[in-house]
Design an enzyme around this catalytic site. Structure first.
Site, mmCIF file in Angstrom:
data_model
loop_
_atom_site.group_PDB
_atom_site.id
_atom_site.type_symbol
_atom_site.label_atom_id
_atom_site.label_comp_id
_atom_site.label_asym_id
_atom_site.label_seq_id
_atom_site.Cartn_x
_atom_site.Cartn_y
_atom_site.Cartn_z
ATOM 1 N N ASP A 51 0.835 -1.198 0.000
ATOM 2 C CA ASP A 51 0.000 0.000 0.000
ATOM 3 C C ASP A 51 0.870 1.249 0.000
ATOM 4 O O ASP A 51 1.596 1.521 0.959
ATOM 5 C CB ASP A 51 -0.911 0.014 1.233
ATOM 6 C CG ASP A 51 -1.809 1.235 1.278
ATOM 7 O OD1 ASP A 51 -2.948 1.158 0.794
ATOM 8 O OD2 ASP A 51 -1.362 2.288 1.797
ATOM 9 N N TYR A 56 3.156 9.716 -0.539
ATOM 10 C CA TYR A 56 4.264 9.091 0.194
ATOM 11 C C TYR A 56 5.609 9.319 -0.501
ATOM 12 O O TYR A 56 6.651 9.064 0.096
ATOM 13 C CB TYR A 56 4.044 7.575 0.328
ATOM 14 C CG TYR A 56 2.799 7.162 1.057
ATOM 15 C CD1 TYR A 56 1.987 8.085 1.731
ATOM 16 C CD2 TYR A 56 2.397 5.829 1.080
ATOM 17 C CE1 TYR A 56 0.838 7.688 2.389
ATOM 18 C CE2 TYR A 56 1.250 5.427 1.742
ATOM 19 C CZ TYR A 56 0.471 6.357 2.389
ATOM 20 O OH TYR A 56 -0.673 5.953 3.032
ATOM 21 N N LYS A 81 -2.853 5.961 -4.286
ATOM 22 C CA LYS A 81 -3.939 6.902 -3.996
ATOM 23 C C LYS A 81 -3.663 8.250 -4.645
ATOM 24 O O LYS A 81 -2.500 8.645 -4.814
ATOM 25 C CB LYS A 81 -4.082 7.109 -2.474
ATOM 26 C CG LYS A 81 -4.077 5.812 -1.678
ATOM 27 C CD LYS A 81 -4.063 6.074 -0.174
ATOM 28 C CE LYS A 81 -3.733 4.814 0.592
ATOM 29 N NZ LYS A 81 -2.288 4.513 0.583
ATOM 30 N N HIS A 114 -7.575 9.616 -1.692
ATOM 31 C CA HIS A 114 -6.848 9.582 -0.418
ATOM 32 C C HIS A 114 -7.612 10.247 0.727
ATOM 33 O O HIS A 114 -7.664 9.717 1.843
ATOM 34 C CB HIS A 114 -5.481 10.258 -0.595
ATOM 35 C CG HIS A 114 -4.452 9.806 0.388
ATOM 36 N ND1 HIS A 114 -3.107 9.797 0.120
ATOM 37 C CD2 HIS A 114 -4.569 9.334 1.657
ATOM 38 C CE1 HIS A 114 -2.441 9.335 1.174
ATOM 39 N NE2 HIS A 114 -3.308 9.061 2.116
#
Length: 276
Positions: A51, A56, A81, A114
């Protein structure tokens, strides 16, 4: 619902796609060697779900790890996301192409909104529906959607979300949101399942001693027995292995119910109603 008994066990989403019950979260994992090594360790242990998210900033490392891990692509389940600043119909389609390029994938297994950005998330999700219809993603869903936002989306979408990834742990079980998702066939997935390390609950310590496990393993096993996909984050090989050692014991219903009773509506992450 059958309780998962092996790290390879999967749940069937509402569109027939199978998703592993246990995955590796890579939030805060540094792009490059750190995230590559974490995924390599996880895959060796038996994890098959990773994930990530554009926010990120490690999608390129995740893509490299996918190519180098020694497991066929079709055995892996990859989630990413769309971030808040990229929401809206056209912007989401562009953001998806950036994520797909960084990951080096033709098809992404699960693509999520998200956060529910007010005034945008319905159009954002429409873009996800297009990607789904086009075959660019195998499943679509949302993250951090509470009941008001989820109800608005359900009233305006054609494809019911397959997943709602939310902050979920013993201190935040959100029972009414759980009920809504179950009624609509939306699979719950827990982020921050280990409460960002705040595991110093007497009950968890007691149960860890009873079952010969760590408090973290007690919580992750509870997730699975409550029908919630869980994606604990770690970059430490020993911790990644510990987080997967969940399939040789089962909590009694009384003990699982005692963990349920810890709920106090406490968040360690942002509140989706005020964050965006």
């Amino acid at each position: 619902m059958s309780i998962p008994k092996h790290i390879a066990d999967t749940v069937t989403l509402n569109n027939g796609v199978r998703m592993p019950w246990l995955g590796l979260g890579v939030w805060q994992a540094e792009d490059g060697e750190q995230v590559v090594n974490a995924i390599r360790s996880a895959v060796e242990i038996g994890y098959r779900s990773i994930d990530t998210a554009s926010f990120y900033h490690n999608e390129e490392g995740v893509g490299r790890a996918i190519r180098e891990c020694g497991v066929n692509r079709d055995e892996l389940f990859i989630t990413t996301k769309v971030w808040n600043e990229d929401q809206g119909y056209d912007a989401t389609l562009k953001a998806f192409e950036v994520s797909r390029r960084k990951l080096g994938l033709d098809v992404i297994d699960l693509y999520l909104v998200h956060w529910p950005v007010t005034g945008k998330y319905v159009d954002t999700y429409r873009a996800l529906e297009k990607l789904y219809r086009d075959g660019s993603v195998r499943a679509i869903g949302v993250s951090n959607f509470l009941e008001p936002q989820l109800k608005e989306l359900l009233a305006n979408c054609e494809v019911i979300p397959a997943v709602n990834q939310i902050e979920f742990h013993p201190l935040l079980t959100q029972p009414s949101l759980q009920s809504l998702c179950r009624e609509r066939g939306i699979q719950l997935e827990a982020w921050s399942p280990l409460m960002q390390g705040n595991l110093d609950q007497p009950l968890l310590t007691e149960l860890a001693a009873k079952y010969g496990k760590s408090p973290a393993q007690i919580v992750l096993r509870w997730d699975l027995q409550r029908g919630v996909i869980t994606i604990p984050k770690s970059v430490t090989p020993s911790r990644i292995a510990e987080n997967a050692d969940l399939f040789d014991f089962e909590l009694s219903e009384a003990d699982a119910a005692a963990i349920d009773a810890l709920n106090e509506g406490r968040r360690f992450g942002p509140d989706p109603l005020t964050f965006v």
